[in-house]
Write a protein that holds these residues in place. Structure first.
Motif, PDB file in Angstrom:
ATOM      1  N   TYR A  79     -22.733 -53.756 -70.427  1.00 31.98           N
ATOM      2  CA  TYR A  79     -23.576 -54.593 -71.277  1.00 31.98           C
ATOM      3  C   TYR A  79     -22.897 -54.982 -72.580  1.00 31.98           C
ATOM      4  CZ  TYR A  79     -27.261 -53.348 -68.018  1.00 31.98           C
ATOM      5  OH  TYR A  79     -28.007 -53.173 -66.867  1.00 31.98           O
ATOM      6  N   ASP A  80     -21.571 -54.858 -72.647  1.00 28.28           N
ATOM      7  CA  ASP A  80     -20.795 -55.305 -73.797  1.00 28.28           C
ATOM      8  C   ASP A  80     -20.075 -56.590 -73.425  1.00 28.28           C
ATOM      9  OD1 ASP A  80     -21.054 -52.755 -75.485  1.00 28.28           O
ATOM     10  OD2 ASP A  80     -20.211 -51.973 -73.625  1.00 28.28           O
ATOM     11  N   ASN A  81     -19.544 -57.254 -74.429  1.00 28.21           N
ATOM     12  CA  ASN A  81     -18.730 -58.450 -74.165  1.00 28.21           C
ATOM     13  C   ASN A  81     -17.333 -58.002 -73.736  1.00 28.21           C
ATOM     14  OD1 ASN A  81     -20.543 -60.610 -74.701  1.00 28.21           O
ATOM     15  ND2 ASN A  81     -20.388 -60.144 -76.895  1.00 28.21           N
ATOM     16  N   LYS A  82     -17.212 -57.667 -72.473  1.00 27.55           N
ATOM     17  CA  LYS A  82     -15.948 -57.183 -71.925  1.00 27.55           C
ATOM     18  C   LYS A  82     -15.595 -57.976 -70.682  1.00 27.55           C
ATOM     19  CE  LYS A  82     -15.316 -53.836 -74.882  1.00 27.55           C
ATOM     20  NZ  LYS A  82     -14.137 -53.834 -75.778  1.00 27.55           N
ATOM     21  N   PRO A  83     -14.304 -58.097 -70.370  1.00 33.14           N
ATOM     22  CA  PRO A  83     -13.904 -58.793 -69.144  1.00 33.14           C
ATOM     23  C   PRO A  83     -14.223 -57.958 -67.910  1.00 33.14           C
ATOM     24  CG  PRO A  83     -11.984 -57.854 -70.218  1.00 33.14           C
ATOM     25  CD  PRO A  83     -13.137 -57.656 -71.162  1.00 33.14           C
ATOM     26  N   GLU A  84     -14.333 -58.618 -66.788  1.00 34.13           N
ATOM     27  CA  GLU A  84     -14.639 -57.954 -65.526  1.00 34.13           C
ATOM     28  C   GLU A  84     -13.569 -56.945 -65.143  1.00 34.13           C
ATOM     29  OE1 GLU A  84     -15.005 -59.927 -61.367  1.00 34.13           O
ATOM     30  OE2 GLU A  84     -16.881 -60.386 -62.423  1.00 34.13           O
ATOM     31  N   SER A  85     -12.376 -57.105 -65.699  1.00 34.25           N
ATOM     32  CA  SER A  85     -11.264 -56.210 -65.355  1.00 34.25           C
ATOM     33  C   SER A  85     -11.547 -54.766 -65.737  1.00 34.25           C
ATOM     34  CB  SER A  85      -9.972 -56.691 -66.027  1.00 34.25           C
ATOM     35  OG  SER A  85     -10.115 -56.718 -67.440  1.00 34.25           O
ATOM     36  N   VAL A  86     -12.424 -54.529 -66.722  1.00 34.92           N
ATOM     37  CA  VAL A  86     -12.713 -53.143 -67.093  1.00 34.92           C
ATOM     38  C   VAL A  86     -13.462 -52.441 -65.961  1.00 34.92           C
ATOM     39  CG1 VAL A  86     -12.743 -53.642 -69.572  1.00 34.92           C
ATOM     40  CG2 VAL A  86     -14.892 -53.648 -68.300  1.00 34.92           C
ATOM     41  N   ILE A  87     -14.316 -53.184 -65.270  1.00 33.35           N
ATOM     42  CA  ILE A  87     -15.013 -52.604 -64.122  1.00 33.35           C
ATOM     43  C   ILE A  87     -14.037 -52.384 -62.978  1.00 33.35           C
ATOM     44  CG2 ILE A  87     -16.814 -52.967 -62.396  1.00 33.35           C
ATOM     45  CD1 ILE A  87     -18.442 -54.439 -64.436  1.00 33.35           C
ATOM     46  N   ASP A  88     -13.106 -53.319 -62.805  1.00 32.52           N
ATOM     47  CA  ASP A  88     -12.093 -53.169 -61.747  1.00 32.52           C
ATOM     48  C   ASP A  88     -11.286 -51.895 -61.951  1.00 32.52           C
ATOM     49  OD1 ASP A  88     -12.876 -55.566 -60.572  1.00 32.52           O
ATOM     50  OD2 ASP A  88     -11.407 -56.750 -61.698  1.00 32.52           O
ATOM     51  N   LYS A  89     -10.970 -51.573 -63.204  1.00 28.11           N
ATOM     52  CA  LYS A  89     -10.211 -50.355 -63.486  1.00 28.11           C
ATOM     53  C   LYS A  89     -11.015 -49.107 -63.111  1.00 28.11           C
ATOM     54  CE  LYS A  89      -7.512 -52.342 -67.291  1.00 28.11           C
ATOM     55  NZ  LYS A  89      -7.283 -52.334 -68.769  1.00 28.11           N
ATOM     56  N   ALA A  90     -12.302 -49.140 -63.395  1.00 28.64           N
ATOM     57  CA  ALA A  90     -13.156 -47.995 -63.052  1.00 28.64           C
ATOM     58  C   ALA A  90     -13.265 -47.840 -61.539  1.00 28.64           C
ATOM     59  CB  ALA A  90     -14.544 -48.178 -63.674  1.00 28.64           C
ATOM     60  N   PHE A  91     -13.428 -48.965 -60.828  1.00 32.60           N
ATOM     61  CA  PHE A  91     -13.502 -48.891 -59.375  1.00 32.60           C
ATOM     62  C   PHE A  91     -12.169 -48.435 -58.766  1.00 32.60           C
ATOM     63  CE2 PHE A  91     -17.382 -51.760 -59.029  1.00 32.60           C
ATOM     64  CZ  PHE A  91     -18.168 -50.775 -58.466  1.00 32.60           C
ATOM     65  N   ALA A  92     -11.073 -48.834 -59.375  1.00 36.65           N
ATOM     66  CA  ALA A  92      -9.760 -48.399 -58.880  1.00 36.65           C
ATOM     67  C   ALA A  92      -9.633 -46.875 -58.990  1.00 36.65           C
ATOM     68  CB  ALA A  92      -8.643 -49.085 -59.662  1.00 36.65           C
ATOM     69  N   ARG A  93     -10.187 -46.319 -60.057  1.00 39.20           N
ATOM     70  CA  ARG A  93     -10.153 -44.867 -60.224  1.00 39.20           C
ATOM     71  C   ARG A  93     -11.026 -44.175 -59.176  1.00 39.20           C
ATOM     72  NH1 ARG A  93      -8.098 -40.318 -60.454  1.00 39.20           N
ATOM     73  NH2 ARG A  93      -8.845 -38.778 -61.955  1.00 39.20           N
ATOM     74  N   ILE A  94     -12.194 -44.743 -58.888  1.00 38.74           N
ATOM     75  CA  ILE A  94     -13.058 -44.180 -57.847  1.00 38.74           C
ATOM     76  C   ILE A  94     -12.359 -44.231 -56.492  1.00 38.74           C
ATOM     77  CG2 ILE A  94     -15.239 -44.457 -56.601  1.00 38.74           C
ATOM     78  CD1 ILE A  94     -16.411 -45.612 -59.218  1.00 38.74           C
ATOM     79  N   LYS A  95     -11.717 -45.344 -56.208  1.00 44.79           N
ATOM     80  CA  LYS A  95     -11.000 -45.490 -54.931  1.00 44.79           C
ATOM     81  C   LYS A  95      -9.875 -44.464 -54.823  1.00 44.79           C
ATOM     82  CE  LYS A  95     -11.489 -47.991 -52.095  1.00 44.79           C
ATOM     83  NZ  LYS A  95     -12.181 -47.848 -50.773  1.00 44.79           N
TER      84      LYS A  95
END
Length: 348
Positions: free
Chosen positions: A49-65
């Motif tokens: 919910y912050d003004n952040k690029p979608e890439s921050v979520i991609d990094k989190a998903f990469a860690r989960i993977k």
């Protein structure tokens, strides 16, 4: 008839908004970003919910993977496979991630006296609940696999990050703890990338980062354990907490009119059978809550409530099969029933 997860994925994605904040929490100038992936055997959604690029979520998903690729029992060639292959023979060096989760898992196995046991792998595979191979095993099969379960036979060499199962045929299953670790790690990645307001939702494991963007607590839906995921029984206000639920609704199959859910009792070899439909824990660290839910589910309302009350920083919601809801004192005023078929009860 078997409960087929694949057929429900589309529906789960549609209704998943019911699990994350139930009240308005977005400032006018902030556009939330959200992504959903199928990982860890469940639907995973991260919303920032912050003004952040979608890439921050991609990094989190990469860690989960990354975690999934090391610890999944449903993927060939994982570190858990290597440990199982070497059972009764030799130690296997594992990553720091896997060693940390195994150490935590053994600790909580000891704390629960085996009600939660990370060496339950042979029994989980036998039942196959949540897979296309789910079936009702024979008593002799169950007895054989039960004999292979004993967390005391998991040897940990902390100096070299090596592990060993003492007996051939033993195997590990981290399905009761790896999601919690993944949620903690996803939140860590988001925070390191400047995220201040977010929800990490890994199926029954939800982690709320700070408050919502208006500075108020998040309102998280607590699952109705008799409905498809996404239908809440109530709403819970939390700030910077993890909310972890284990229930009979998550994975199950039906045989001769009887439901067999995925929360197995290592002592009987069958799904846990008491008056509980779900347990929801609220605390600071998701890996701890994930491991404790199974033991508390096993204990039931009375003993489970006693266990929770003795743990600092731990709160709980118990929902019984007759739709009664019990909450610990620390959640009173923060939890509200939103489905009139449930009744909030005084503490037992």
């Amino acid at each position: 008839m078997k409960h087929n997860r694949k057929l429900n994925i589309f529906l789960i994605i549609i209704i998943i908004v019911s699990i994350i904040p139930l009240t308005s929490c977005i400032k006018d100038n902030v556009q939330p970003i959200s992504k959903t992936e199928y990982m860890l055997g469940t639907i995973c959604t991260i919303t920032v919910y912050d003004n952040k690029p979608e890439s921050v979520i991609d990094k989190a998903f990469a860690r989960i993977k990354e975690i999934e690729n090391k610890m999944s029992v449903n993927k060939p060639g994982t570190e858990l496979d290597a440990v199982a292959d070497a059972a009764g023979k030799n130690f296997v060096k594992v990553s720091k991630d896997t060693f940390y989760v195994l150490k935590k898992g053994k600790y909580y196995s000891e704390q629960s006296s085996g009600a939660f046991d990370i060496t339950v792998g042979p029994l989980v595979k036998l039942w196959g609940i949540g897979t296309d191979n789910a079936r009702l095993p024979s008593q002799s099969e169950i007895d054989e696999k039960k004999s292979l379960i004993n967390y005391k036979d998991l040897l940990l060499d902390e100096k070299d990050s090596k592990v060993m199962l003492k007996r051939q045929g033993m195997s590990l299953d981290l399905g009761g703890i790896a999601k919690g670790y993944s949620a903690d790690e996803a939140a860590r990645i988001l925070k390191e990338n400047g995220v201040k307001h977010a929800i990490v939702n890994l199926g029954g494991n939800i982690l709320a980062i700070n408050t919502n963007t208006n500075g108020k607590p998040w309102n998280i839906g607590v699952q109705d354990p008799f409905k498809t995921r996404g239908d809440p029984a109530g709403g819970l206000n939390v700030t910077n907490k993890t909310v972890v639920t284990s229930g009979i609704y998550e994975r199950y199959f039906e045989k001769n009119g009887k439901k067999y859910h995925h929360i197995l009792n290592p002592f009987t070899g069958y799904p846990m059978d008491n008056n509980l439909a779900s347990v929801t824990l609220v605390t600071d660290v998701s890996i701890d809550a994930d491991a404790m839910t199974k033991n508390i589910f096993y204990l039931g309302v009375d003993k489970g409530m006693d266990y929770v009350n003795k743990k600092n920083g731990l709160q709980a919601i118990f929902i019984t099969k007759d739709k009664k809801v019990y909450v610990t004192d620390g959640l009173k005023g923060n939890f509200q029933i939103t489905n009139s078929s449930f009744k909030l009860m005084d503490k037992k």
